[in-house]
Scaffold this motif. Structure first.
Motif, PDB file in Angstrom:
ATOM      1  N   VAL A 168       0.863  -1.176   0.000  1.00 47.97           N
ATOM      2  CA  VAL A 168       0.000   0.000   0.000  1.00 47.97           C
ATOM      3  C   VAL A 168       0.899   1.224   0.000  1.00 47.97           C
ATOM      4  CG1 VAL A 168      -1.624   1.366   1.382  1.00 47.97           C
ATOM      5  CG2 VAL A 168      -1.981  -1.095   1.094  1.00 47.97           C
ATOM      6  N   VAL A 169       0.686   2.086  -0.975  1.00 48.28           N
ATOM      7  CA  VAL A 169       1.427   3.342  -1.070  1.00 48.28           C
ATOM      8  C   VAL A 169       0.506   4.421  -0.524  1.00 48.28           C
ATOM      9  CG1 VAL A 169       2.648   4.926  -2.607  1.00 48.28           C
ATOM     10  CG2 VAL A 169       2.570   2.475  -3.153  1.00 48.28           C
ATOM     11  N   PHE A 170       1.014   5.208   0.447  1.00 46.16           N
ATOM     12  CA  PHE A 170       0.161   6.228   1.045  1.00 46.16           C
ATOM     13  C   PHE A 170       0.887   7.552   1.184  1.00 46.16           C
ATOM     14  CE2 PHE A 170       2.465   5.107   4.795  1.00 46.16           C
ATOM     15  CZ  PHE A 170       2.281   6.117   5.737  1.00 46.16           C
ATOM     16  N   ASP A 171       0.115   8.601   1.383  1.00 42.85           N
ATOM     17  CA  ASP A 171       0.661   9.943   1.560  1.00 42.85           C
ATOM     18  C   ASP A 171      -0.304  10.738   2.425  1.00 42.85           C
ATOM     19  OD1 ASP A 171       2.621  12.110   0.731  1.00 42.85           O
ATOM     20  OD2 ASP A 171       0.733  13.014   0.107  1.00 42.85           O
ATOM     21  N   LEU A 172       0.267  11.663   3.174  1.00 41.11           N
ATOM     22  CA  LEU A 172      -0.515  12.555   4.017  1.00 41.11           C
ATOM     23  C   LEU A 172      -0.279  13.997   3.606  1.00 41.11           C
ATOM     24  CD1 LEU A 172       0.467  11.211   7.567  1.00 41.11           C
ATOM     25  CD2 LEU A 172      -1.411  10.427   6.109  1.00 41.11           C
ATOM     26  N   GLU A 173      -1.270  14.814   3.849  1.00 44.12           N
ATOM     27  CA  GLU A 173      -1.094  16.266   3.860  1.00 44.12           C
ATOM     28  C   GLU A 173      -1.378  16.688   5.292  1.00 44.12           C
ATOM     29  OE1 GLU A 173       0.266  17.695   1.334  1.00 44.12           O
ATOM     30  OE2 GLU A 173      -0.007  15.952   0.024  1.00 44.12           O
ATOM     31  N   THR A 174      -0.611  17.670   5.780  1.00 47.00           N
ATOM     32  CA  THR A 174      -0.684  18.052   7.192  1.00 47.00           C
ATOM     33  C   THR A 174      -0.737  19.572   7.347  1.00 47.00           C
ATOM     34  OG1 THR A 174       1.726  18.157   7.465  1.00 47.00           O
ATOM     35  CG2 THR A 174       0.678  15.999   7.810  1.00 47.00           C
ATOM     36  N   THR A 175      -0.964  20.000   8.587  1.00 43.96           N
ATOM     37  CA  THR A 175      -0.970  21.433   8.878  1.00 43.96           C
ATOM     38  C   THR A 175       0.435  21.969   9.095  1.00 43.96           C
ATOM     39  OG1 THR A 175      -1.232  21.096  11.267  1.00 43.96           O
ATOM     40  CG2 THR A 175      -3.259  21.325   9.954  1.00 43.96           C
ATOM     41  N   GLY A 176       1.415  21.093   9.241  1.00 44.28           N
ATOM     42  CA  GLY A 176       2.798  21.497   9.498  1.00 44.28           C
ATOM     43  C   GLY A 176       3.698  20.290   9.584  1.00 44.28           C
ATOM     44  N   LEU A 177       4.840  20.470  10.210  1.00 38.86           N
ATOM     45  CA  LEU A 177       5.867  19.429  10.208  1.00 38.86           C
ATOM     46  C   LEU A 177       5.988  18.621  11.500  1.00 38.86           C
ATOM     47  CD1 LEU A 177       8.680  21.502   8.427  1.00 38.86           C
ATOM     48  CD2 LEU A 177       7.027  19.917   7.394  1.00 38.86           C
ATOM     49  N   SER A 178       5.273  19.006  12.554  1.00 35.58           N
ATOM     50  CA  SER A 178       5.410  18.353  13.855  1.00 35.58           C
ATOM     51  C   SER A 178       4.236  17.423  14.145  1.00 35.58           C
ATOM     52  CB  SER A 178       5.483  19.407  14.964  1.00 35.58           C
ATOM     53  OG  SER A 178       5.361  18.796  16.237  1.00 35.58           O
ATOM     54  N   PRO A 179       4.492  16.121  14.318  1.00 36.63           N
ATOM     55  CA  PRO A 179       3.404  15.194  14.645  1.00 36.63           C
ATOM     56  C   PRO A 179       2.711  15.519  15.975  1.00 36.63           C
ATOM     57  CG  PRO A 179       5.325  13.974  13.927  1.00 36.63           C
ATOM     58  CD  PRO A 179       5.757  15.414  14.093  1.00 36.63           C
ATOM     59  N   GLU A 180       3.391  16.231  16.873  1.00 34.20           N
ATOM     60  CA  GLU A 180       2.792  16.573  18.161  1.00 34.20           C
ATOM     61  C   GLU A 180       1.933  17.838  18.075  1.00 34.20           C
ATOM     62  OE1 GLU A 180       6.241  15.872  17.972  1.00 34.20           O
ATOM     63  OE2 GLU A 180       5.723  13.791  18.419  1.00 34.20           O
ATOM     64  N   ARG A 181       2.411  18.851  17.373  1.00 37.12           N
ATOM     65  CA  ARG A 181       1.693  20.133  17.329  1.00 37.12           C
ATOM     66  C   ARG A 181       0.734  20.251  16.157  1.00 37.12           C
ATOM     67  NH1 ARG A 181       6.910  21.664  18.050  1.00 37.12           N
ATOM     68  NH2 ARG A 181       7.023  22.413  15.930  1.00 37.12           N
ATOM     69  N   ASP A 182       1.004  19.531  15.087  1.00 38.94           N
ATOM     70  CA  ASP A 182       0.239  19.682  13.857  1.00 38.94           C
ATOM     71  C   ASP A 182      -0.676  18.481  13.640  1.00 38.94           C
ATOM     72  OD1 ASP A 182       1.384  22.209  13.044  1.00 38.94           O
ATOM     73  OD2 ASP A 182       3.240  21.097  12.728  1.00 38.94           O
ATOM     74  N   GLY A 183      -1.573  18.612  12.665  1.00 36.36           N
ATOM     75  CA  GLY A 183      -2.540  17.550  12.403  1.00 36.36           C
ATOM     76  C   GLY A 183      -2.560  17.127  10.950  1.00 36.36           C
ATOM     77  N   ILE A 184      -3.112  15.963  10.720  1.00 34.52           N
ATOM     78  CA  ILE A 184      -3.296  15.411   9.379  1.00 34.52           C
ATOM     79  C   ILE A 184      -4.554  16.028   8.784  1.00 34.52           C
ATOM     80  CG2 ILE A 184      -3.803  13.290   8.095  1.00 34.52           C
ATOM     81  CD1 ILE A 184      -2.266  11.791  10.392  1.00 34.52           C
ATOM     82  N   VAL A 185      -4.481  16.471   7.529  1.00 35.81           N
ATOM     83  CA  VAL A 185      -5.662  17.042   6.868  1.00 35.81           C
ATOM     84  C   VAL A 185      -6.151  16.187   5.700  1.00 35.81           C
ATOM     85  CG1 VAL A 185      -5.165  19.402   7.578  1.00 35.81           C
ATOM     86  CG2 VAL A 185      -4.318  18.600   5.382  1.00 35.81           C
ATOM     87  N   GLU A 186      -5.311  15.250   5.228  1.00 34.80           N
ATOM     88  CA  GLU A 186      -5.744  14.384   4.129  1.00 34.80           C
ATOM     89  C   GLU A 186      -4.888  13.124   4.114  1.00 34.80           C
ATOM     90  OE1 GLU A 186      -7.123  15.118  -0.398  1.00 34.80           O
ATOM     91  OE2 GLU A 186      -5.047  15.704  -0.016  1.00 34.80           O
ATOM     92  N   ILE A 187      -5.537  12.008   3.801  1.00 34.67           N
ATOM     93  CA  ILE A 187      -4.844  10.726   3.611  1.00 34.67           C
ATOM     94  C   ILE A 187      -5.268  10.181   2.258  1.00 34.67           C
ATOM     95  CG2 ILE A 187      -4.492   8.357   4.428  1.00 34.67           C
ATOM     96  CD1 ILE A 187      -5.365   9.292   7.213  1.00 34.67           C
ATOM     97  N   GLY A 188      -4.296   9.730   1.489  1.00 33.59           N
ATOM     98  CA  GLY A 188      -4.572   9.080   0.219  1.00 33.59           C
ATOM     99  C   GLY A 188      -3.719   7.838   0.091  1.00 33.59           C
ATOM    100  N   ALA A 189      -4.237   6.810  -0.569  1.00 33.70           N
ATOM    101  CA  ALA A 189      -3.478   5.570  -0.717  1.00 33.70           C
ATOM    102  C   ALA A 189      -3.977   4.780  -1.928  1.00 33.70           C
ATOM    103  CB  ALA A 189      -3.613   4.711   0.541  1.00 33.70           C
ATOM    104  N   LEU A 190      -3.058   4.011  -2.485  1.00 34.05           N
ATOM    105  CA  LEU A 190      -3.350   3.067  -3.562  1.00 34.05           C
ATOM    106  C   LEU A 190      -2.659   1.752  -3.251  1.00 34.05           C
ATOM    107  CD1 LEU A 190      -2.707   5.300  -6.719  1.00 34.05           C
ATOM    108  CD2 LEU A 190      -4.922   4.402  -5.973  1.00 34.05           C
TER     109      LEU A 190
END
Length: 186
Positions: A11-33
């Protein structure tokens, strides 16, 4: 990195996020094939917007800098499901397949942090990084970002697809297959 041979689905996946920190920022999109038997399966994609939250479960606004990159606005995610709703669904969709991403440490870092907050286990069978494969295939090259790799391999992004999860996944999946060929591991 050990040799990579075909052993079933990935499974190939990618995220779009609000920033670069997994603690301070959040995921805004997930896509996968999925890739099955050396073929990208485009008929069954996984794609969803996500209402971003930080490590405390608080809503996170999408900063203008991030919106400028991926084009995802606060309005677009206002009614989107939370990561607590999305993550179990994504893990079920992915099953026990190895996961592939471009710079997988970034994407897995966000998923691991989100899983910890949601009480979900993030333990993929295997994580495969196309940046690392690119470094093996093109050791003399300095840049291994997705744009550079796509250019090197003659791959193009769909219209409006760059910096959107599914558009980036399409190119990453094609790059993964091509890199395996170049490395003699397909």
């Amino acid at each position: 990195m050990p040799d990579i041979k075909w052993g079933g689905d990935v499974v190939v996946f990618d995220l779009e996020t609000t920033g670069l920190s997994p603690e301070r920022d959040g995921i805004v999109e997930i896509g996968a094939l999925r890739i099955r038997g050396g073929r990208i399966v485009t008929e069954d994609p996984y794609q969803t917007l996500v209402r971003p939250q930080n490590s405390l479960g608080e809503s996170v606004a999408i900063p203008w800098r991030a919106e400028r990159i991926h084009g995802i606005s606060n309005e677009m995610v206002a009614a989107a499901p939370s990561i607590a709703q999305v993550l179990p669904e994504f893990l079920d969709w992915a099953g026990d397949a190895p996961l592939v991403a471009h710079n997988i440490g970034f994407d897995s870092g966000f998923m691991r942090a989100a899983a910890g907050r949601c009480g979900v286990t993030w333990r993929p069978q295997r994580e495969i990084c196309t940046v690392q494969l690119s470094r093996r295939a093109f050791p003399r090259e300095r840049r291994h970002n997705l744009d550079s790799l796509a250019g090197r391999l003659g791959l193009t992004f769909s219209e409006g697809g760059r910096h959107r999860s599914l558009g980036d996944v399409e190119v990453t999946a094609a790059a993964y297959l091509r890199l395996l060929e170049l490395l003699g591991e397909a």
